[in-house]
Design an enzyme around this catalytic site. Structure first.
Site, PDB file in Angstrom:
ATOM      1  N   GLY A 128     -45.715 -16.771   0.508  1.00 43.83           N
ATOM      2  CA  GLY A 128     -45.466 -16.051   1.760  1.00 43.83           C
ATOM      3  C   GLY A 128     -44.765 -14.758   1.396  1.00 43.83           C
ATOM      4  O   GLY A 128     -44.931 -14.248   0.285  1.00 43.83           O
ATOM      5  N   PHE A 155     -45.116 -18.716 -12.381  1.00 44.95           N
ATOM      6  CA  PHE A 155     -46.034 -18.676 -11.229  1.00 44.95           C
ATOM      7  C   PHE A 155     -47.102 -19.753 -11.282  1.00 44.95           C
ATOM      8  O   PHE A 155     -48.238 -19.561 -10.885  1.00 44.95           O
ATOM      9  CB  PHE A 155     -46.633 -17.264 -11.053  1.00 44.95           C
ATOM     10  CG  PHE A 155     -45.711 -16.399 -10.251  1.00 44.95           C
ATOM     11  CD1 PHE A 155     -44.515 -15.982 -10.794  1.00 44.95           C
ATOM     12  CD2 PHE A 155     -45.989 -16.076  -8.937  1.00 44.95           C
ATOM     13  CE1 PHE A 155     -43.610 -15.246 -10.050  1.00 44.95           C
ATOM     14  CE2 PHE A 155     -45.094 -15.341  -8.171  1.00 44.95           C
ATOM     15  CZ  PHE A 155     -43.905 -14.923  -8.736  1.00 44.95           C
ATOM     16  N   CYS A 200     -45.021  -9.292   0.614  1.00 47.31           N
ATOM     17  CA  CYS A 200     -45.955  -8.606  -0.283  1.00 47.31           C
ATOM     18  C   CYS A 200     -47.282  -9.318  -0.494  1.00 47.31           C
ATOM     19  O   CYS A 200     -48.342  -8.748  -0.209  1.00 47.31           O
ATOM     20  CB  CYS A 200     -45.292  -8.367  -1.637  1.00 47.31           C
ATOM     21  SG  CYS A 200     -44.007  -7.129  -1.551  1.00 47.31           S
TER      22      CYS A 200
HETATM   23  C1  UDX Z   1     -43.323 -10.466  -5.005  1.00 48.32           C
HETATM   24  C2  UDX Z   1     -43.519 -10.018  -6.455  1.00 48.32           C
HETATM   25  O1  UDX Z   1     -42.991 -10.998  -7.341  1.00 48.32           O
HETATM   26  C3  UDX Z   1     -42.879  -8.665  -6.701  1.00 48.32           C
HETATM   27  O2  UDX Z   1     -43.127  -8.229  -8.015  1.00 48.32           O
HETATM   28  C4  UDX Z   1     -43.447  -7.679  -5.700  1.00 48.32           C
HETATM   29  O3  UDX Z   1     -42.876  -6.399  -5.851  1.00 48.32           O
HETATM   30  C5  UDX Z   1     -43.245  -8.167  -4.275  1.00 48.32           C
HETATM   31  O4  UDX Z   1     -43.823  -9.469  -4.134  1.00 48.32           O
HETATM   32  P1  UDX Z   1     -41.379 -11.604  -3.564  1.00 48.32           P
HETATM   33  O5  UDX Z   1     -42.316 -11.527  -2.402  1.00 48.32           O
HETATM   34  O6  UDX Z   1     -39.955 -11.221  -3.380  1.00 48.32           O
HETATM   35  O7  UDX Z   1     -41.943 -10.690  -4.771  1.00 48.32           O
HETATM   36  O8  UDX Z   1     -41.394 -13.127  -4.037  1.00 48.32           O
HETATM   37  P2  UDX Z   1     -41.793 -14.003  -5.308  1.00 48.32           P
HETATM   38  O9  UDX Z   1     -40.561 -14.543  -5.911  1.00 48.32           O
HETATM   39  O10 UDX Z   1     -42.744 -13.325  -6.190  1.00 48.32           O
HETATM   40  O11 UDX Z   1     -42.533 -15.222  -4.556  1.00 48.32           O
HETATM   41  C6  UDX Z   1     -43.643 -14.985  -3.701  1.00 48.32           C
HETATM   42  C7  UDX Z   1     -44.116 -16.252  -3.075  1.00 48.32           C
HETATM   43  O12 UDX Z   1     -44.807 -17.051  -4.003  1.00 48.32           O
HETATM   44  C8  UDX Z   1     -43.032 -17.170  -2.484  1.00 48.32           C
HETATM   45  O13 UDX Z   1     -43.492 -17.646  -1.227  1.00 48.32           O
HETATM   46  C9  UDX Z   1     -42.924 -18.317  -3.461  1.00 48.32           C
HETATM   47  O14 UDX Z   1     -42.521 -19.510  -2.841  1.00 48.32           O
HETATM   48  C10 UDX Z   1     -44.358 -18.403  -3.962  1.00 48.32           C
HETATM   49  N1  UDX Z   1     -44.494 -18.971  -5.305  1.00 48.32           N
HETATM   50  C11 UDX Z   1     -44.003 -18.298  -6.389  1.00 48.32           C
HETATM   51  C12 UDX Z   1     -45.156 -20.183  -5.480  1.00 48.32           C
HETATM   52  O15 UDX Z   1     -45.627 -20.814  -4.505  1.00 48.32           O
HETATM   53  N2  UDX Z   1     -45.315 -20.678  -6.740  1.00 48.32           N
HETATM   54  C13 UDX Z   1     -44.856 -20.025  -7.844  1.00 48.32           C
HETATM   55  O16 UDX Z   1     -45.045 -20.527  -8.951  1.00 48.32           O
HETATM   56  C14 UDX Z   1     -44.166 -18.807  -7.664  1.00 48.32           C
END
Ligand code: UDX
Length: 436
Positions: A258, A250, A261
Site C-alpha cells: 500500500g 522485499f 508510491c
Molecule cells: C516505497 C519505496 O521503498 C521507496 O523507495 C519509494 O521512494 C517510495 O515507495 P514506502 O511506500 O515508504 O517506500 O514503503 P516500503 O517500506 O517500500 O513498503 C511499501 C509497501 O510494501 C508496504 O505496504 C509494505 O507493507 C509492503 N511490503 C514491503 C510487503 O508487502 N512485503 C515486503 O517484502 C516489503
C-alpha cells in the site's frame, strides 16, 4: 554552501530540504498552506517521521532552515530550486501534474539569474522537458537555467536515515554545468552518483518502484501456491533470497503493498507505456495480485468462522506499514469495510495512525493504542500491520483474552511452533495452518 529553495513541504520536500540544511546548505522550504508553514517555523512537523522533528528544530535554530509562503522571494534568492510537490493519481491512473506545472510557471516568472531547477517529485517521463518549456514560456529576457531530474527513493518511517545514507543519487541533467552543481551538493552524502539524461532519471524512479512492487506480488503469488502444496513461503523466500542475484529483501508475503508510491506508480507506469503504444501486461498482473491479496484475511476468517455477523474482531494495525501514520492505500481501508459489511464489530489497534484512520472510518469502529486492550472482549483477531507491539505479543495472553482463539495473520508475524504451543487456531499467508 548553496542557497536552495524547496517547493512543497510534503514527505519528499520536507525531508530533502531538512537533509540539505543538515549538510550545511541554506534552505528555504515553501508551501501555499499558511497554517502548515507557521507550524513548521515553530518546529511542529505535520507528519509522523522518526527523528525528523529534532533535525528540523536544530536546523531552524542554527538558521540554515526556514519555511515560507513567499514562494517568489524564495525562488529569486535561490541558486537551486527543488520541486517536491505532490503528483496525485488521476482517475485514469495518469499522474496529475497540476502542482508541478503551477510551480514551473512561478519559477519562470521569478527567474532573475541562472538557476538549476531540480525535479524530485515522481513524474512521468517527459515532465522535465515540460517543466523546461513552461519556465521558458513564463520567464522574461534571456535568463539561463537548467532542469535536472533527481528522483527520491526514501521510505516512510525511515525517511531521514534513507536520505542521509542514500544508496545512490540519480542525476539526470540537460547540461554538465547543472549536473556538476547537483553532484557537488550530494558530496557530503558520500554516495554513488548515476548520471543520465532527464528521461532515464525519470524512468529509473518508476522502474525501481515497479520492480519492488513486482517482487512483492511475485512472492504473494508463490505464497498462494505454497498454501495449496503444503510449503512454507517464509522458508521459500529465505531459500530464494540467499541467491545474491535475487536478494532477500522485499520477499515478505502478506496482504500486499500500500502507501503513497507503489499503487500510484505502478498504475502511472502502465499509463506511460500506453502513451507509447506498449501494453505492460506484467505490471497489470502485479496490480491484480495485489488487489486479490488484500481480501485474503477476510476469506480466511470466513473459512474458520463461517458467520461474522455479530462477532467482535480485534484488528491489529491500520497504517499501510509500521512506523507511519500514513493511511494512503492501506489494506485496512478495504478489509475493514468488508468485515463491517459482514456485520462484524471492529476494535482496532494502531499506535500512531488512529487519528488518520478516524478520517476514514469515523465512529464505525473503536480505536485503541494498547494492543491487549484491543483484544479484550474480542472474539477473534486479525493482523494487518506488523507493529512492534504486535510482533511482541504474548500469544498465551492473546489466547486467554479472545473468546475464540483465532488469529488470521496478514503479515506472518509469528513462528508456527509458537502459535501451536499457545494452542491458537493460527492462519497466516503462504504457510501451513495451525490447529485448523
Ligand atoms: C516505497 C519505496 O521503498 C521507496 O523507495 C519509494 O521512494 C517510495 O515507495 P514506502 O511506500 O515508504 O517506500 O514503503 P516500503 O517500506 O517500500 O513498503 C511499501 C509497501 O510494501 C508496504 O505496504 C509494505 O507493507 C509492503 N511490503 C514491503 C510487503 O508487502 N512485503 C515486503 O517484502 C516489503
Amino acid at each position: 554552501m548553496k542557497r536552495i529553495a524547496v517547493m512543497g513541504t510534503g514527505y519528499v520536500g520536507l525531508v530533502s530540504g531538512t537533509c540539505f540544511a543538515e549538510i550545511g546548505n541554506q534552505v528555504t522550504c515553501c508551501d501555499i498552506d499558511e497554517g502548515k508553514i507557521q507550524r513548521l517555523n515553530e518546529g511542529i512537523i505535520p507528519i509522523y517521521e522518526p527523528g525528523l522533528e529534532e533535525v528540523v528544530k536544530r536546523n531552524i535554530k542554527e538558521e540554515r532552515l526556514t519555511f515560507t509562503t513567499d514562494i517568489p522571494s524564495a525562488i529569486r534568492d535561490a541558486e537551486i530550486v527543488y520541486i517536491g510537490v505532490g503528483t496525485p493519481m488521476a482517475e485514469s491512473g495518469e499522474a496529475d501534474l497540476t502542482f508541478v506545472k503551477n510551480v514551473a510557471k512561478t519559477i519562470g516568472e521569478n527567474l532573475n539569474g541562472y538557476k538549476v531547477i531540480v525535479n524530485k517529485s515522481t513524474v512521468p517521463v517527459g515532465t522535465g522537458k515540460l517543466v523546461q518549456s513552461i519556465i521558458k514560456e513564463h520567464s522574461t529576457g534571456n535568463v539561463e537555467f537548467d532542469v535536472v531530474s533527481n528522483p527520491e527513493f526514501l521510505r516512510e518511517g525511515s525517511a531521514l536515515e534513507d536520505t542521509m545514507n542514500m544508496e545512490r543519487a540519480v542525476i539526470g541533467a540537460t547540461s554538465d554545468k547543472a549536473a556538476n552543481i547537483i553532484k557537488e551538493i550530494h558530496e557530503p552524502f558520500n554516495t554513488t552518483i548515476i548520471s543520465t539524461n532527464l528521461e532515464s532519471a525519470e524512468m529509473i524512479k518508476y522502474a525501481a518502484n515497479a520492480f519492488l512492487a513486482t517482487k512483492i506480488s511475485f512472492i504473494n503469488d508463490i505464497a498462494n501456491i505454497c498454501e495449496r502444496v503444503g510449503a512454507d513461503v517464509t522458508k521459500v523466500a529465505e531459500g530464494m533470497g540467499l541467491d545474491s542475484r535475487i536478494g532477500a529483501k522485499f520477499l515478505q508475503a502478506g496482504i500486499g503493498y500500500g502507501g503513497s508510491c507503489f499503487p500510484k506508480d505502478t498504475r502511472a507506469l502502465i499509463h506511460i507505456a500506453e502513451q507509447v503504444d506498449y501494453d505492460f501486461k506484467m505490471m497489470k498482473a502485479v496490480i491484480n495480485t495485489n488487489e486479490y491479496q488484500k481480501m485474503k484475511v477476510v476469506t480466511k476468517l470466513k473459512d474458520i468462522i463461517s458467520e461474522l455477523k455479530g462477532k467482535t474482531i480485534a484488528v491489529l494495525g491500520l497504517a499501510f506499514k509500521p512506523n507511519t501514520d500514513d493511511m494512503r492505500d492501506a489494506p485496512s481501508l478495504e478489509i475493514i469495510p468488508a468485515l463491517l459489511k459482514e456485520g462484524a464489530k471492529i476494535q482496532a489497534f494502531d499506535p500512531i495512525a488512529k487519528e488518520a484512520a478516524r478520517l476514514h472510518f469515523g465512529d464505525a469502529i473503536s480505536y485503541h493504542t494498547d494492543v491487549y486492550e484491543t483484544l479484550t472482549n474480542a472474539d477473534v483477531c486479525v493482523i494487518l500491520t506488523e507493529w512492534k507491539d504486535v510482533l511482541e505479543l504474548d500469544l498465551n495472553k492473546v489466547h486467554s483474552l479472545l473468546s475464540k482463539p483465532v488469529i488470521v495473520d496478514g503479515r506472518n508475524c509469528f513462528d508456527l511452533k509458537e502459535a501451536e504451543a499457545a494452542n491458537l487456531i493460527y492462519h497466516s499467508i503462504g504457510r501451513p495452518e495451525v490447529n485448523s
